[in-house]
Design an enzyme around this catalytic site. Structure first.
Site, PDB file in Angstrom:
ATOM      1  CB  CYS A  35      25.719  61.488  49.705  1.00  0.00           C
ATOM      2  SG  CYS A  35      26.299  62.036  51.303  1.00  0.00           S
ATOM      3  CB  CYS A  39      27.230  58.004  50.199  1.00  0.00           C
ATOM      4  SG  CYS A  39      28.300  58.724  51.468  1.00  0.00           S
ATOM      5  CB  CYS A  66      29.610  63.450  50.759  1.00  0.00           C
ATOM      6  SG  CYS A  66      30.043  62.118  51.898  1.00  0.00           S
ATOM      7  CB  CYS A  69      30.283  59.235  48.431  1.00  0.00           C
ATOM      8  SG  CYS A  69      29.198  60.687  48.376  1.00  0.00           S
TER       9      CYS A  69
END
Length: 83
Positions: A35, A39, A66, A69
């Protein structure tokens, strides 16, 4: 640019600070994804976080981007000062 400490990185994650997006990436050791600091996913426990300087490092370690994000869609601004 100065090297960030783990404390600075963790504080950026806890505060979901967009200023650090593109500076480093992180993942929870048990997760399968990496991330950006901003995030909105649940913040992992500090002892379970791994930090990466690049997305390539995170992917080489076996993590995927991810889905929340979308770090793989991140476009850095080379004119932005990161200090």
């Amino acid at each position: 640019m100065k090297e960030l400490t783990d404390d600075e990185k963790y504080n950026a994650i806890v505060n979901r600070n967009k200023k650090y997006d593109g500076i480093f990436w992180f993942c929870a050791k048990a997760s399968e994804c990496y991330c950006m600091p901003s995030c909105k996913a649940r913040t992992p426990m500090r002892q379970n976080i791994r930090y990466f300087d690049t997305q390539v490092e995170a992917q080489s370690a076996g993590y995927r981007p991810c889905k929340r994000c979308r770090p793989d869609k991140f476009i850095s601004n080379p004119d932005k000062k990161w200090y």
